[in-house]
Design an enzyme around this catalytic site. Structure first.
Site, PDB file in Angstrom:
ATOM      1  N   LYS A  80       0.793  -1.237   0.000  1.00  0.00           N
ATOM      2  CA  LYS A  80       0.000   0.000   0.000  1.00  0.00           C
ATOM      3  C   LYS A  80       0.826   1.289   0.000  1.00  0.00           C
ATOM      4  O   LYS A  80       0.391   2.291  -0.554  1.00  0.00           O
ATOM      5  CB  LYS A  80      -0.943   0.015   1.199  1.00  0.00           C
ATOM      6  CG  LYS A  80      -2.114  -0.929   1.091  1.00  0.00           C
ATOM      7  CD  LYS A  80      -2.964  -0.783   2.340  1.00  0.00           C
ATOM      8  CE  LYS A  80      -4.287  -1.470   2.234  1.00  0.00           C
ATOM      9  NZ  LYS A  80      -5.184  -1.091   3.331  1.00  0.00           N
ATOM     10  N   ASP A 116     -10.395   3.595   1.939  1.00  0.00           N
ATOM     11  CA  ASP A 116     -10.645   3.197   3.335  1.00  0.00           C
ATOM     12  C   ASP A 116     -11.403   4.282   4.119  1.00  0.00           C
ATOM     13  O   ASP A 116     -12.275   3.968   4.928  1.00  0.00           O
ATOM     14  CB  ASP A 116      -9.324   2.895   4.059  1.00  0.00           C
ATOM     15  CG  ASP A 116      -8.765   1.536   3.665  1.00  0.00           C
ATOM     16  OD1 ASP A 116      -9.549   0.676   3.223  1.00  0.00           O
ATOM     17  OD2 ASP A 116      -7.544   1.334   3.798  1.00  0.00           O
ATOM     18  N   ALA A 141      -2.237   3.140  15.396  1.00  0.00           N
ATOM     19  CA  ALA A 141      -1.694   4.250  14.594  1.00  0.00           C
ATOM     20  C   ALA A 141      -1.039   3.742  13.316  1.00  0.00           C
ATOM     21  O   ALA A 141      -0.157   4.380  12.763  1.00  0.00           O
ATOM     22  CB  ALA A 141      -0.699   5.062  15.423  1.00  0.00           C
ATOM     23  N   ARG A 164       0.061   1.825  21.256  1.00  0.00           N
ATOM     24  CA  ARG A 164       1.084   1.192  22.102  1.00  0.00           C
ATOM     25  C   ARG A 164       2.402   1.955  21.993  1.00  0.00           C
ATOM     26  O   ARG A 164       3.072   2.212  22.988  1.00  0.00           O
ATOM     27  CB  ARG A 164       1.255  -0.266  21.639  1.00  0.00           C
ATOM     28  CG  ARG A 164       2.352  -1.018  22.343  1.00  0.00           C
ATOM     29  CD  ARG A 164       2.406  -2.438  21.860  1.00  0.00           C
ATOM     30  NE  ARG A 164       2.742  -2.548  20.448  1.00  0.00           N
ATOM     31  CZ  ARG A 164       2.870  -3.708  19.798  1.00  0.00           C
ATOM     32  NH1 ARG A 164       2.674  -4.849  20.439  1.00  0.00           N
ATOM     33  NH2 ARG A 164       3.182  -3.723  18.528  1.00  0.00           N
ATOM     34  N   PRO A 166       3.523   5.436  21.425  1.00  0.00           N
ATOM     35  CA  PRO A 166       2.869   6.749  21.329  1.00  0.00           C
ATOM     36  C   PRO A 166       3.473   7.666  20.274  1.00  0.00           C
ATOM     37  O   PRO A 166       2.762   8.487  19.700  1.00  0.00           O
ATOM     38  CB  PRO A 166       3.045   7.331  22.737  1.00  0.00           C
ATOM     39  CG  PRO A 166       4.095   6.513  23.404  1.00  0.00           C
ATOM     40  CD  PRO A 166       4.108   5.180  22.744  1.00  0.00           C
ATOM     41  N   LEU A 231     -12.327  -3.000  13.645  1.00  0.00           N
ATOM     42  CA  LEU A 231     -11.987  -3.270  12.246  1.00  0.00           C
ATOM     43  C   LEU A 231     -11.533  -4.712  12.027  1.00  0.00           C
ATOM     44  O   LEU A 231     -11.452  -5.176  10.904  1.00  0.00           O
ATOM     45  CB  LEU A 231     -10.916  -2.292  11.744  1.00  0.00           C
ATOM     46  CG  LEU A 231     -11.270  -0.808  11.830  1.00  0.00           C
ATOM     47  CD1 LEU A 231     -10.231   0.022  11.084  1.00  0.00           C
ATOM     48  CD2 LEU A 231     -12.650  -0.509  11.277  1.00  0.00           C
ATOM     49  N   TYR A 233     -12.117  -8.418  11.544  1.00  0.00           N
ATOM     50  CA  TYR A 233     -13.324  -9.142  11.118  1.00  0.00           C
ATOM     51  C   TYR A 233     -13.126 -10.659  11.128  1.00  0.00           C
ATOM     52  O   TYR A 233     -14.037 -11.408  10.786  1.00  0.00           O
ATOM     53  CB  TYR A 233     -13.795  -8.667   9.742  1.00  0.00           C
ATOM     54  CG  TYR A 233     -12.723  -8.753   8.684  1.00  0.00           C
ATOM     55  CD1 TYR A 233     -12.015  -7.616   8.317  1.00  0.00           C
ATOM     56  CD2 TYR A 233     -12.406  -9.963   8.085  1.00  0.00           C
ATOM     57  CE1 TYR A 233     -11.021  -7.681   7.368  1.00  0.00           C
ATOM     58  CE2 TYR A 233     -11.413 -10.037   7.132  1.00  0.00           C
ATOM     59  CZ  TYR A 233     -10.720  -8.893   6.775  1.00  0.00           C
ATOM     60  OH  TYR A 233      -9.722  -8.969   5.840  1.00  0.00           O
TER      61      TYR A 233
END
Ligand code: ATR
Length: 298
Positions: A80, A116, A141, A164, A166, A231, A233
Site C-alpha cells: 500500500k 478506506d 496508529a 502502544r 505513542p 476493524l 473481522y
C-alpha cells in the site's frame, strides 16, 4: 471452512474486463469473492483475480496493469505504501492517508486512490451514526488508523488516537488536516476517555489466531454508551466486541468496513453501485459463513 466457488456463473471471454488485488500473500483475501459476487449480481462482464506479487516485483506488476488492459487493481499488505512512487498521481485521500489501496486506470495514467476513509464514513452512515461533534477514540496508529482518523477529522469529530507506541500516534496526529490528540494506549489514558461516544479498534489485536486478546484492558470499563467499530473481522465477534456488548455498548461488525471500502473501489472502476449485502454475504461465506450480522443498534 465452507468451500465456495466464487467464479461460479462468471463467463470469461475475450471481452471480459479484468480487475484484481496485488498482495503478498494474497490467498486469504476476501476481495475476489466480494467483487465477483457483485459483478455477477449486476451482470457486468468483469472478473476479479488474486495476484500474488512479491515485494521485489511490485514495479513490474504495476507496469503490467496498462500493458494488460486491466480495469482496476486493489493493493493490500505489503504494497500500500511502496506503490506510491510507481504511480503517475495520487488522489487527495491517498495523499492524506499516505497509502494506496485502489489503482484507477485513466487514459495513460495510473492514479493511486484510497477508499478506506470513504468506506469507513459509509459504514458509520449506514449505521445511522453521525460522528460530528462527538468524542471519537481510535486505538492504533498504523495504516488502518490513518484512514479512520482522516475520515473522522473530515466528519468533524473530536479525535483522540492512542497507540502502544505513542510516537507513532503523535506522527499520525501531526500529519492530519485538523486537530487530533495523541497518547499512549494504556489503562490511564483509556480511563480518561471513558466518555467517548465512538471507539474504533484499528489495531490488529484480537485477530485470528490470537482471538483471546483485546486492546482494551479488563480493569477499565468499556464506555457503555459508546458505539464500537472493531476493524478486526476474523473472527467477526472479537473479544473486544464481547466486552463492549457486556458493558451494554453497541457495535458495528468489522466486515462492513471491508465491504464498503471494496464497494467504493467497485464504483470507481465500473461507474455502478454494487449491492453491499451481496458483497457482505460473499465475504462472510469465505470466512466460513458466520451469518449476516448487521448492527446491534438500540
Ligand atoms: P495496519 O496497516 O493494518 O493498520 P500496522 O501498520 O502494522 O497495520 O499497524 C498495526 C497496529 O496495531 C499498530 O497501531 C500497532 O501498534 P504499534 O504501532 O505499537 O506497533 C498495533 N498493535 C499490534 N499489536 C499490538 C499489541 N499487542 N498491543 C497493542 N497494539 C498492537
Amino acid at each position: 471452512m465452507t468451500p465456495v466457488n466464487t467464479f461460479e456463473g462468471l463467463h470469461i471471454t475475450g471481452a471480459t474486463k479484468l480487475a484484481g488485488v496485488f498482495g503478498w500473500p494474497v490467498e486469504h483475501s476476501l476481495s475476489p469473492a466480494m467483487h465477483n459476487a457483485a459483478f455477477r449480481a449486476l451482470k457486468l462482464d468483469w472478473a476479479y483475480l488474486p495476484f500474488a506479487v512479491p515485494p521485489e516485483r511490485l514495479s513490474e506488476a504495476v507496469r503490467a496493469v496498462r500493458a494488460l488492459g486491466l480495469g482496476g487493481i486493489n493493493l493490500t499488505v505489503p504494497h500500500k505504501e511502496k506503490v506510491i512512487p510507481l504511480l503517475n498521481d495520487l488522489t487527495e485521500d491517498a495523499r492524506a492517508i499516505g497509502a494506496v489501496n485502489t489503482l484507477l486506470v485513466r487514459q495513460d495514467a495510473l492514479i493511486g486512490h484510497n477508499t478506506d476513509a470513504a468506506g469507513f464514513n459509509r459504514t458509520l452512515r449506514s449505521a445511522g451514526y453521525d460522528p460530528a461533534g462527538k468524542l471519537a477514540l481510535v486505538l492504533g496508529a498504523g495504516g488502518a488508523a490513518r484512514a479512520v482518523v482522516y475520515a473522522l477529522v473530515q466528519s468533524g469529530a473530536d479525535v483522540v488516537v492512542l497507540n502502544r507506541t505513542p510516537q507513532r500516534a503523535e506522527v499520525l496526529a501531526r500529519s492530519m488536516p485538523g486537530h487530533v490528540t495523541a497518547g499512549v494506549l494504556d489503562s490511564t489514558m483509556l480511563s480518561m476517555y471513558s466518555c467517548a461516544a465512538l471507539v474504533v479498534n484499528a489495531t490488529s489485536v484480537g485477530m485470528w489466531p490470537a482471538v483471546d486478546s483485546a486492546p482494551w484492558p479488563d480493569d477499565v470499563p468499556f464506555p457503555y454508551n459508546a458505539l464500537l467499530c472493531d476493524l478486526v473481522y476474523n473472527p467477526r465477534r472479537t473479544c473486544l466486541v464481547r466486552w463492549a456488548l457486556s458493558a451494554g455498548a453497541r457495535y458495528i461488525d468489522g466486515l462492513w468496513m471491508l465491504v464498503y471500502q471494496g464497494a467504493e473501489s467497485f464504483r470507481m472502476w465500473t461507474g455502478q453501485e454494487p449491492d453491499v449485502g451481496i458483497m457482505f454475504s460473499a465475504a462472510d461465506q469465505q470466512l466460513g459463513g458466520q451469518g449476516v450480522a448487521t448492527f446491534n443498534g438500540r
